[in-house]
Write a protein that holds these residues in place. Structure first.
Motif, PDB file in Angstrom:
ATOM      1  N   SER A   1     -14.972  78.473 -51.077  1.00  0.00           N
ATOM      2  CA  SER A   1     -13.554  78.783 -51.216  1.00  0.00           C
ATOM      3  C   SER A   1     -12.955  78.038 -52.409  1.00  0.00           C
ATOM      4  N   ARG A   2     -11.631  77.941 -52.407  1.00  0.00           N
ATOM      5  CA  ARG A   2     -10.906  77.267 -53.489  1.00  0.00           C
ATOM      6  C   ARG A   2      -9.970  76.239 -52.869  1.00  0.00           C
ATOM      7  N   ARG A   3      -9.769  75.139 -53.559  1.00  0.00           N
ATOM      8  CA  ARG A   3      -8.997  73.997 -53.045  1.00  0.00           C
ATOM      9  C   ARG A   3      -7.596  74.399 -52.574  1.00  0.00           C
ATOM     10  N   ASP A   4      -6.893  75.250 -53.311  1.00  0.00           N
ATOM     11  CA  ASP A   4      -5.530  75.610 -52.912  1.00  0.00           C
ATOM     12  C   ASP A   4      -5.493  76.441 -51.627  1.00  0.00           C
ATOM     13  N   LEU A   5      -6.621  77.020 -51.220  1.00  0.00           N
ATOM     14  CA  LEU A   5      -6.679  77.799 -49.986  1.00  0.00           C
ATOM     15  C   LEU A   5      -7.034  76.946 -48.771  1.00  0.00           C
ATOM     16  N   PHE A   6      -7.346  75.666 -48.999  1.00  0.00           N
ATOM     17  CA  PHE A   6      -7.822  74.803 -47.908  1.00  0.00           C
ATOM     18  C   PHE A   6      -6.863  74.725 -46.713  1.00  0.00           C
ATOM     19  N   PRO A   7      -5.550  74.533 -46.895  1.00  0.00           N
ATOM     20  CA  PRO A   7      -4.679  74.467 -45.708  1.00  0.00           C
ATOM     21  C   PRO A   7      -4.732  75.745 -44.865  1.00  0.00           C
ATOM     22  N   GLU A   8      -4.713  76.898 -45.525  1.00  0.00           N
ATOM     23  CA  GLU A   8      -4.769  78.169 -44.799  1.00  0.00           C
ATOM     24  C   GLU A   8      -6.151  78.374 -44.161  1.00  0.00           C
ATOM     25  N   LEU A   9      -7.178  77.957 -44.859  1.00  0.00           N
ATOM     26  CA  LEU A   9      -8.541  78.025 -44.340  1.00  0.00           C
ATOM     27  C   LEU A   9      -8.678  77.161 -43.084  1.00  0.00           C
ATOM     28  N   CYS A  10      -8.126  75.964 -43.107  1.00  0.00           N
ATOM     29  CA  CYS A  10      -8.145  75.079 -41.928  1.00  0.00           C
ATOM     30  C   CYS A  10      -7.452  75.734 -40.734  1.00  0.00           C
ATOM     31  N   ARG A  11      -6.297  76.325 -40.976  1.00  0.00           N
ATOM     32  CA  ARG A  11      -5.569  76.998 -39.884  1.00  0.00           C
ATOM     33  C   ARG A  11      -6.415  78.118 -39.291  1.00  0.00           C
ATOM     34  N   ALA A  12      -7.064  78.898 -40.155  1.00  0.00           N
ATOM     35  CA  ALA A  12      -7.890  80.018 -39.694  1.00  0.00           C
ATOM     36  C   ALA A  12      -9.099  79.521 -38.898  1.00  0.00           C
ATOM     37  N   ILE A  13      -9.735  78.452 -39.361  1.00  0.00           N
ATOM     38  CA  ILE A  13     -10.881  77.898 -38.628  1.00  0.00           C
ATOM     39  C   ILE A  13     -10.436  77.414 -37.252  1.00  0.00           C
ATOM     40  N   ARG A  14      -9.352  76.655 -37.210  1.00  0.00           N
ATOM     41  CA  ARG A  14      -8.862  76.140 -35.923  1.00  0.00           C
ATOM     42  C   ARG A  14      -8.506  77.278 -34.965  1.00  0.00           C
TER      43      ARG A  14
END
Length: 109
Positions: free
Chosen positions: A60-73
């Motif tokens: 992925s890309r660093r700026d997508l990390f917060p949204e990626l974390c939400r999706a994983i959780r």
């Protein structure tokens, strides 16, 4: 240093790993998700535990990390899911270009 990251999470079984991978790819939060079996040993609530899991390595890309974390959780069955990001220092130019094309476009500021 590139703007890209690899994020690792481990899930309980193959169907959950495949569901997570499909969701992240559909949402364009990941360009690629690699799934591999592993045997995990860890401390949980004061005891040493062991389990068979599936490791998901997410490109992925660093700026997508917060949204990626939400999706994983949101799609994870564990109370405390592993979510660890590692920066991609360098990479093949064509692979990084392909990743950029497959991910959500960066938000304009």
């Amino acid at each position: 240093m590139t703007p890209y990251i690899q994020v690792v999470t481990a899930v309980a079984d193959r169907p959950q790993a495949e569901q997570l991978a499909a969701h992240l790819l559909e949402q364009r939060l990941a360009a690629c998700v690699q799934i591999a079996p592993c045997n995990s040993w860890y401390r949980w609530q004061g005891k040493i535990e062991q389990s068979e899991e599936q490791v998901c390595t997410i490109k992925s890309r660093r700026d997508l990390f917060p949204e990626l974390c939400r999706a994983i959780r949101a799609h994870h069955s564990y109370q405390v899911p592993e979510i660890l990001a590692t920066p991609v220092v360098a990479g093949g130019e064509s692979y990084l270009h392909w990743m950029e094309h497959e991910l959500l476009p960066p938000k304009s500021e």
